[in-house]
Design an enzyme around this catalytic site. Structure first.
Site, PDB file in Angstrom:
ATOM      1  N   ALA A   1       0.863  -1.178   0.000  1.00 54.52           N
ATOM      2  CA  ALA A   1       0.000   0.000   0.000  1.00 54.52           C
ATOM      3  C   ALA A   1       0.901   1.229   0.000  1.00 54.52           C
ATOM      4  CB  ALA A   1      -0.887  -0.021   1.238  1.00 54.52           C
TER       5      ALA A   1
ATOM      6  N   GLY B   1       0.620  -5.021   0.755  1.00 51.22           N
ATOM      7  CA  GLY B   1      -0.524  -5.108  -0.152  1.00 51.22           C
ATOM      8  C   GLY B   1      -0.181  -5.776  -1.473  1.00 51.22           C
TER       9      GLY B   1
ATOM     10  N   GLU C   1       4.498  -4.961   7.210  1.00 50.27           N
ATOM     11  CA  GLU C   1       3.741  -3.874   7.850  1.00 50.27           C
ATOM     12  C   GLU C   1       4.173  -3.616   9.289  1.00 50.27           C
ATOM     13  OE1 GLU C   1       2.434  -6.334   6.034  1.00 50.27           O
ATOM     14  OE2 GLU C   1       0.900  -5.525   4.678  1.00 50.27           O
TER      15      GLU C   1
HETATM   16  N1  CAA Z   1       4.633   3.237  -0.607  1.00 50.02           N
HETATM   17  C1  CAA Z   1       5.031   4.408  -1.152  1.00 50.02           C
HETATM   18  N2  CAA Z   1       6.201   4.549  -1.827  1.00 50.02           N
HETATM   19  C2  CAA Z   1       6.992   3.480  -1.928  1.00 50.02           C
HETATM   20  C3  CAA Z   1       6.624   2.218  -1.387  1.00 50.02           C
HETATM   21  C4  CAA Z   1       5.386   2.131  -0.693  1.00 50.02           C
HETATM   22  N3  CAA Z   1       4.926   0.979  -0.173  1.00 50.02           N
HETATM   23  N4  CAA Z   1       7.623   1.339  -1.625  1.00 50.02           N
HETATM   24  C5  CAA Z   1       8.578   2.021  -2.330  1.00 50.02           C
HETATM   25  N5  CAA Z   1       8.201   3.295  -2.501  1.00 50.02           N
HETATM   26  C6  CAA Z   1       8.920   4.362  -3.180  1.00 50.02           C
HETATM   27  C7  CAA Z   1      10.093   4.864  -2.338  1.00 50.02           C
HETATM   28  O1  CAA Z   1       9.649   5.813  -1.380  1.00 50.02           O
HETATM   29  C8  CAA Z   1      10.987   5.449  -3.403  1.00 50.02           C
HETATM   30  O2  CAA Z   1      10.459   6.702  -3.777  1.00 50.02           O
HETATM   31  P1  CAA Z   1      11.458   7.997  -3.927  1.00 50.02           P
HETATM   32  O3  CAA Z   1      12.381   7.621  -5.041  1.00 50.02           O
HETATM   33  O4  CAA Z   1      10.521   9.107  -4.253  1.00 50.02           O
HETATM   34  O5  CAA Z   1      12.161   8.131  -2.628  1.00 50.02           O
HETATM   35  C9  CAA Z   1      10.791   4.513  -4.593  1.00 50.02           C
HETATM   36  O6  CAA Z   1       9.541   3.841  -4.353  1.00 50.02           O
HETATM   37  C10 CAA Z   1      11.876   3.465  -4.699  1.00 50.02           C
HETATM   38  O7  CAA Z   1      11.942   2.792  -3.446  1.00 50.02           O
HETATM   39  P2  CAA Z   1      13.328   2.621  -2.635  1.00 50.02           P
HETATM   40  O8  CAA Z   1      14.254   3.758  -2.918  1.00 50.02           O
HETATM   41  O9  CAA Z   1      12.972   2.375  -1.199  1.00 50.02           O
HETATM   42  O10 CAA Z   1      13.884   1.298  -3.332  1.00 50.02           O
HETATM   43  P3  CAA Z   1      14.870   0.225  -2.700  1.00 50.02           P
HETATM   44  O11 CAA Z   1      15.285  -0.657  -3.827  1.00 50.02           O
HETATM   45  O12 CAA Z   1      15.936   0.885  -1.895  1.00 50.02           O
HETATM   46  O13 CAA Z   1      13.973  -0.623  -1.650  1.00 50.02           O
HETATM   47  C11 CAA Z   1      11.989  -1.803  -0.945  1.00 50.02           C
HETATM   48  C12 CAA Z   1      12.905  -1.406  -2.117  1.00 50.02           C
HETATM   49  C13 CAA Z   1      12.736  -2.753  -0.003  1.00 50.02           C
HETATM   50  C14 CAA Z   1      10.777  -2.507  -1.529  1.00 50.02           C
HETATM   51  C15 CAA Z   1      11.582  -0.533  -0.166  1.00 50.02           C
HETATM   52  O14 CAA Z   1      11.083   0.427  -1.097  1.00 50.02           O
HETATM   53  C16 CAA Z   1      10.509  -0.763   0.851  1.00 50.02           C
HETATM   54  O15 CAA Z   1      10.796  -1.275   1.936  1.00 50.02           O
HETATM   55  N6  CAA Z   1       9.251  -0.372   0.552  1.00 50.02           N
HETATM   56  C17 CAA Z   1       8.156  -0.454   1.497  1.00 50.02           C
HETATM   57  C18 CAA Z   1       7.655  -1.886   1.642  1.00 50.02           C
HETATM   58  C19 CAA Z   1       6.542  -1.936   2.675  1.00 50.02           C
HETATM   59  O16 CAA Z   1       6.708  -1.621   3.822  1.00 50.02           O
HETATM   60  N7  CAA Z   1       5.332  -2.359   2.230  1.00 50.02           N
HETATM   61  C20 CAA Z   1       4.167  -2.470   3.075  1.00 50.02           C
HETATM   62  C21 CAA Z   1       3.330  -1.236   2.968  1.00 50.02           C
HETATM   63  S1  CAA Z   1       1.971  -1.209   4.114  1.00 50.02           S
HETATM   64  C22 CAA Z   1       0.796  -2.233   3.431  1.00 50.02           C
HETATM   65  O17 CAA Z   1       0.975  -2.730   2.360  1.00 50.02           O
HETATM   66  C23 CAA Z   1      -0.431  -2.428   4.267  1.00 50.02           C
HETATM   67  C24 CAA Z   1      -1.365  -3.473   3.755  1.00 50.02           C
HETATM   68  O18 CAA Z   1      -1.645  -4.452   4.388  1.00 50.02           O
HETATM   69  C25 CAA Z   1      -2.002  -3.337   2.460  1.00 50.02           C
END
Ligand code: CAA
Length: 256
Positions: free
Chosen positions: A65, A107, A130
């Site tokens: 998400a 998500g 999460e």
């Molecule tokens: N939401 C919003 N933006 C996100 C995102 C997310 N879930 N995941 C990645 N992005 C964005 C980053 O903020 C970044 O944007 P900017 O360039 O503007 O800074 C871009 O995508 C690239 O991401 P990274 O620079 O972080 O890429 P990376 O290769 O270093 O890392 C990753 C990749 C490990 C997937 C890391 O992006 C990450 O940990 N993302 C979040 C994963 C997460 O926590 N997901 C769960 C979300 S909550 C949820 O999903 C609730 C539910 O039950 C539905």
């Protein structure tokens, strides 16, 4: 219909939906989930389509998400909006294949689990991270994951937030097949085309019956299956399929 967060194409009788927010690793903002529901609904209603595929990019199926979009949410609106109720996406009648490369987190993993078959590239990484954000999965991560991989692994993933690679996901029963990343889309489209060539009444009934197994006890499920099986004898495609077998010829299904 045009979409801002998706690329939508058809390949014969297969509807292909590519999640397309590369700048955010396909984070599932409200617009994307709403467009995904619309695109699936359009294919589900289209008699020219027999199966759908959802895919992402090489780096991410979807990284969850959209954290930046939801970070300032407060409880009342979150509750009133029924935030993250993506149930409509999970309720499409035609089969949906998820073709997952790279991250399927939060998500993203939950959307993949709403699909009927997950085909993973060897680069795929699944997880419910999460907990690291101070929340818990909200679109099926504690429920579908537990049913699919069992309590031990689901508890491990939900409590530690760690990622599971494609090989572990296949061992755990989350994914149907693991293929080299370069072949992912070809294999997924092939699987979907195979399903789309099957007689639609039997396809819908088989999907409905398998999904029923998640909901009911065995005797109820067996009765549900038997009744659905009986109803197949009202279809043209049953007559055609069995006649073709007896005549030693290829069947010509009419999806009726
Ligand atoms: N939401 C919003 N933006 C996100 C995102 C997310 N879930 N995941 C990645 N992005 C964005 C980053 O903020 C970044 O944007 P900017 O360039 O503007 O800074 C871009 O995508 C690239 O991401 P990274 O620079 O972080 O890429 P990376 O290769 O270093 O890392 C990753 C990749 C490990 C997937 C890391 O992006 C990450 O940990 N993302 C979040 C994963 C997460 O926590 N997901 C769960 C979300 S909550 C949820 O999903 C609730 C539910 O039950 C539905």
């Amino acid at each position: 219909m045009s979409y801002e967060t998706l690329i939508v194409e058809t390949h014969g009788r297969v509807g292909l939906i590519t999640l397309n927010r590369p700048q955010a690793l396909n984070a599932l903002c409200d617009q994307l989930t709403s467009e995904l529901d619309q695109a699936l609904a359009a294919f589900d209603a289209d008699p020219a389509i027999g199966c759908m595929v959802i895919t992402g990019s090489a780096k991410a199926f979807a990284a969850g998400a959209d954290i930046k979009e939801m970070q300032h949410r407060q409880f009342p609106q979150t509750y009133l909006d029924e935030f993250l109720n993506w149930g409509a996406i999970a309720r499409k009648r035609k089969p949906v294949v998820a073709a997952v490369a790279g991250y399927a987190l939060g998500g993203g993993c939950e959307i993949a689990m709403m699909c009927d078959i997950i085909i993973a590239a060897d680069t795929a990484k699944f997880g419910q991270p999460e907990i690291k954000l101070g929340v818990i999965p909200g679109a099926g991560g504690t429920q579908r994951l537990t049913r699919l991989v069992g309590r031990a692994k689901a508890m491990d993933l939900c409590l530690t937030g760690r990622m599971m690679d494609a090989a572990e996901a296949e061992r755990a029963g989350l994914v149907s097949r693991v293929v080299p990343a370069a072949e992912l889309l070809t294999v997924a489209l092939d699987v979907a085309a195979t399903i789309a060539a099957m007689p639609l009444p039997a396809v819908l009934a088989a999907k409905e019956c398998v999904k029923r197994a998640d909901e009911v006890a065995l005797e109820e499920g067996l009765l549900f299956e038997r009744r659905a099986f009986h109803s197949m004898f009202a279809t043209f495609d049953q007559k055609e399929g069995m006649a073709a077998f007896a005549d030693k010829r290829a069947p010509k299904f009419e999806n009726r």
